[in-house]
Enzyme design. Sequence first.
Site, PDB file in Angstrom:
ATOM      1  N   GLU A 186      34.972 -81.817 -29.149  1.00 45.13           N
ATOM      2  CA  GLU A 186      36.301 -81.232 -29.279  1.00 45.13           C
ATOM      3  C   GLU A 186      37.132 -81.519 -28.024  1.00 45.13           C
ATOM      4  O   GLU A 186      38.330 -81.811 -28.109  1.00 45.13           O
ATOM      5  CB  GLU A 186      36.190 -79.728 -29.518  1.00 45.13           C
ATOM      6  CG  GLU A 186      37.394 -79.128 -30.208  1.00 45.13           C
ATOM      7  CD  GLU A 186      37.060 -77.795 -30.891  1.00 45.13           C
ATOM      8  OE1 GLU A 186      36.779 -77.802 -32.093  1.00 45.13           O
ATOM      9  OE2 GLU A 186      37.051 -76.762 -30.202  1.00 45.13           O
ATOM     10  N   GLU A 224      38.287 -84.977 -28.321  1.00 46.39           N
ATOM     11  CA  GLU A 224      39.371 -85.060 -29.314  1.00 46.39           C
ATOM     12  C   GLU A 224      40.693 -84.584 -28.699  1.00 46.39           C
ATOM     13  O   GLU A 224      41.738 -85.193 -28.909  1.00 46.39           O
ATOM     14  CB  GLU A 224      39.016 -84.215 -30.550  1.00 46.39           C
ATOM     15  CG  GLU A 224      40.048 -84.340 -31.665  1.00 46.39           C
ATOM     16  CD  GLU A 224      39.727 -83.472 -32.893  1.00 46.39           C
ATOM     17  OE1 GLU A 224      38.674 -82.807 -32.926  1.00 46.39           O
ATOM     18  OE2 GLU A 224      40.573 -83.450 -33.813  1.00 46.39           O
ATOM     19  N   LYS A 245      29.523 -68.237 -43.133  1.00 45.17           N
ATOM     20  CA  LYS A 245      28.640 -69.388 -42.880  1.00 45.17           C
ATOM     21  C   LYS A 245      27.821 -69.745 -44.117  1.00 45.17           C
ATOM     22  O   LYS A 245      27.406 -70.875 -44.294  1.00 45.17           O
ATOM     23  CB  LYS A 245      27.709 -69.096 -41.698  1.00 45.17           C
ATOM     24  CG  LYS A 245      28.406 -69.079 -40.340  1.00 45.17           C
ATOM     25  CD  LYS A 245      28.728 -70.477 -39.822  1.00 45.17           C
ATOM     26  CE  LYS A 245      29.593 -70.420 -38.564  1.00 45.17           C
ATOM     27  NZ  LYS A 245      30.122 -71.750 -38.181  1.00 45.17           N
ATOM     28  N   SER A 257      41.051 -79.348 -35.666  1.00 41.51           N
ATOM     29  CA  SER A 257      40.131 -80.308 -35.067  1.00 41.51           C
ATOM     30  C   SER A 257      39.222 -80.837 -36.169  1.00 41.51           C
ATOM     31  O   SER A 257      38.860 -80.114 -37.095  1.00 41.51           O
ATOM     32  CB  SER A 257      39.293 -79.600 -33.997  1.00 41.51           C
ATOM     33  OG  SER A 257      38.109 -80.321 -33.761  1.00 41.51           O
ATOM     34  N   GLU A 275      31.262 -81.484 -47.781  1.00 39.67           N
ATOM     35  CA  GLU A 275      31.610 -82.337 -46.624  1.00 39.67           C
ATOM     36  C   GLU A 275      30.544 -82.239 -45.537  1.00 39.67           C
ATOM     37  O   GLU A 275      30.435 -83.106 -44.685  1.00 39.67           O
ATOM     38  CB  GLU A 275      32.939 -81.902 -46.001  1.00 39.67           C
ATOM     39  CG  GLU A 275      34.146 -82.018 -46.897  1.00 39.67           C
ATOM     40  CD  GLU A 275      34.401 -80.746 -47.699  1.00 39.67           C
ATOM     41  OE1 GLU A 275      33.526 -79.851 -47.709  1.00 39.67           O
ATOM     42  OE2 GLU A 275      35.464 -80.663 -48.349  1.00 39.67           O
ATOM     43  N   CYS A 298      35.622 -73.891 -35.628  1.00 37.64           N
ATOM     44  CA  CYS A 298      34.249 -73.364 -35.704  1.00 37.64           C
ATOM     45  C   CYS A 298      34.080 -72.266 -36.725  1.00 37.64           C
ATOM     46  O   CYS A 298      32.978 -71.980 -37.154  1.00 37.64           O
ATOM     47  CB  CYS A 298      33.800 -72.769 -34.373  1.00 37.64           C
ATOM     48  SG  CYS A 298      34.291 -73.663 -32.941  1.00 37.64           S
ATOM     49  N   GLU A 311      30.070 -71.941 -45.776  1.00 36.75           N
ATOM     50  CA  GLU A 311      30.175 -73.208 -45.047  1.00 36.75           C
ATOM     51  C   GLU A 311      29.016 -74.150 -45.385  1.00 36.75           C
ATOM     52  O   GLU A 311      29.231 -75.349 -45.596  1.00 36.75           O
ATOM     53  CB  GLU A 311      30.218 -72.944 -43.532  1.00 36.75           C
ATOM     54  CG  GLU A 311      30.354 -74.219 -42.714  1.00 36.75           C
ATOM     55  CD  GLU A 311      30.338 -73.959 -41.208  1.00 36.75           C
ATOM     56  OE1 GLU A 311      31.319 -73.393 -40.699  1.00 36.75           O
ATOM     57  OE2 GLU A 311      29.345 -74.314 -40.548  1.00 36.75           O
ATOM     58  N   CYS A 319      33.088 -63.804 -33.063  1.00 35.38           N
ATOM     59  CA  CYS A 319      31.837 -63.703 -33.822  1.00 35.38           C
ATOM     60  C   CYS A 319      31.026 -62.461 -33.492  1.00 35.38           C
ATOM     61  O   CYS A 319      30.245 -61.996 -34.324  1.00 35.38           O
ATOM     62  CB  CYS A 319      30.973 -64.928 -33.562  1.00 35.38           C
ATOM     63  SG  CYS A 319      31.861 -66.468 -33.736  1.00 35.38           S
TER      64      CYS A 319
END
Lengths: 163, 585
Positions: B280, B283, B359, B320, B367, B300, B362, B507
Amino acid sequence: MAARRITDFTAVKEIVAKHRDTPGCLMPILQETQGAYGYLPLELQEVIADELDIPLTEVYGVATFYSQFTLKPKGANQVHVCLGTACYVRGSKKILDKVIDVLGTDVGETSEDGRFSVDATRCVGACGLAPVMMVNDTVYGRLTPDQVPKILKQYIEKKEETA
Amino acid sequence: MSNVNIKINGMDLSVPDDITVLEAAKMNDIDIPTLCYLRGINQIGACRMCLVEQKGARALQASCVLPVSEGLEVWTNTKKVRDARRVNLELILSNHNRECTICTRNERCELQKLCQDLGIRDIPYEGEISGHKIDDASISVVRDETKCILCKRCVNVCRNVQGVGVLGPVGRGFTSRVEPVFDLSLNDVGCINCGQCIIHCPVGALKERDDVDKVWEALDDPKKYVVVQSAPAVRAALGEMFGFPIGTNVTGKLAASLRRIGFDKVFDTDFGADVTIMEEGTELIDRIQNNGVFPMITSCSPGWIKLMETYYPDLLPHLSSCKSPQAMEGALIKSHFAEMNHINPEDIVVVSVMPCVAKKFEVKRSELSEGGLPDVDIAITTRELARMIKEARIDFENVRDEDFDPYFGDYTGAAVIFGATGGVMEAALRTVADVLNDADLEAVDYEMVRGVDGIKTAEIAVTPDLTVKVAAASGGANLRKIMDSIREGGEFADYDFIEMMACPGGCVNGGGQPHVRAKDKLEKDIPAERAKALYDEDKAHKIRKSHQNPSITRIYDEYLGKPGGHKSHELLHTTYHARPKIKES
Ligand code: SF4
Ligand code: SF4
Ligand code: SF4
Ligand code: FES
């Protein structure tokens, strides 16, 4: 379930625009929208929520709180059975059960062919005739459950002629 | 603000004039039972558990919504109060699916606790139970209306704190419910899977999808090589499930327990977090040098990603392209680790322990897979891990500290603070500043992005001629403020780098973390206490910058090449796509 049928939102947008700046505008908006489209399906409530920039759940909460609002299109024939106190004590629940049985359509629902919708209402002001059922604008009073099929039959057959 | 004089239970008290009777009582150690009340989030007087008798008032008053005033006199424990409270509680119970022995909230349930405290032993009104719906179509959140007490905490958290608003009161009277619109599943209405509704529900009406059995099944399969990774925030809260005070760091016990459960390797998502910073950071530097899209926004938090995809699909290029640390760690385990150890990646099961229910969603994103193999196979929450530890009969309190397994379990202080809002930003700044100055800078504490405020902003001179405008935000409603501003070309449109976390406080306060009673939330700032455990661990680390982690250097030397390089793009970066608010059937 969430299939959208209405595609012309001009009327609902005009209604929202008219009321949007008054506090407590959701009630009149829902009333007028129902007046214009006949019912309040998902797609109309979505437009109202988007236009007012409030969560859809808020619109839906009000639409389900008041019994005057209906989320589904009404049938060509609207059957109302009064569950007000006077009717209730004279057995209108049994009348309602019979209606449901004959039409195969539950309370608050519309039959699959779109010809009948069944509703339970509060007192219609005809307590002297209890128990009372209304089909469209006609009042049927002092009913017993076994009269119900005959009355409904007229409507069932009438429709079939025109169809 | 001035004070007013009031009397509670005959005691003369002077209290601030802008609080409720409930708060005044609390300040003076007088306990009034509550059920629907959640400070700052749900103060609606719905459950009538907090009734008090007020001098001069005929009816009993709900103290959670009763403001103090000069001369006010109340009693909290008269016969009238006790009787009314009991009747109200009994009415709630008469319409509640009381199956405590098999309920996920058993022993951590606010309703159950109240019944014990008030000594309810039988329920005179046995009636029909009204709500029957169980909605388990969502990958993250399961709703069980047979246990809902209609307190509306979830409604107000989802609407006001998370800015989503997909749960609401429906209908009236005996048939009222709290649910999504038009009888749809939570899965189909634009829910972002954050799970904030779960951690604020007082009872077992909202819970995570339970994936514990899948983990046991993998562990019991001799053909599977089962690797576990644990996220930074888990160590700051897991202890609460075993009676440790809020804010206790249990890193060593966590690693030891995972090993005793029987995982073949015990790795740490923190390693993935260090990799994330490399990618990151690179990037960001690349966008600065090549006129990329700004502000660049972190990726994230899967709840945040779903919020973007659902409500701001036009702004996806701001995200990102980095996968989350969980997915990076998984992808590297199934590639580099598998090759190093000559294990067929198809035989590897990656389990992740997360503070998060999003999550679970996720890991199902197509992907986030390589050749049909998902980067991570099963994601369980902190709460589910606690249940596994209990079921395995591990003596968590006394188990001796152990370390995570080397290489994919090696991490820096920068990775640990990923679990708190502002942590990713701070970790990135530590690395980006070093890289751009080509130096090992001494300043590592970026205090301005710390703390539990919903939106934190700072201007940071990274090099003598480069100042970046950064922000760190948490809680869906705050994220939406920022996105609305970017969309309209407002204040945040000219920021450079923004960290976004769906859960308020980051989190540490994720939807998969242990439940905390509303009473304890009154006394303590839960996200702040848990975050402190992480910042303390960061401080104690010898290495506090991701790029200085020797295992990071090693993985780039031996496997990945350079950050942002070809291999990285193949394994560690991803794409996003728009999602409808309401899924049509
Ligand atoms: S929600 Fe609470 S009271 Fe209800 S069954 Fe579960 S543990 Fe028992
Ligand atoms: S998971 Fe989050 S978005 Fe979904 S209903 Fe719960 S609070 Fe709302
Ligand atoms: S689901 Fe839980 S938080 Fe929501 S209204 Fe029901 S009991 Fe309250
Ligand atoms: S009414 Fe006060 S806590 Fe529910």
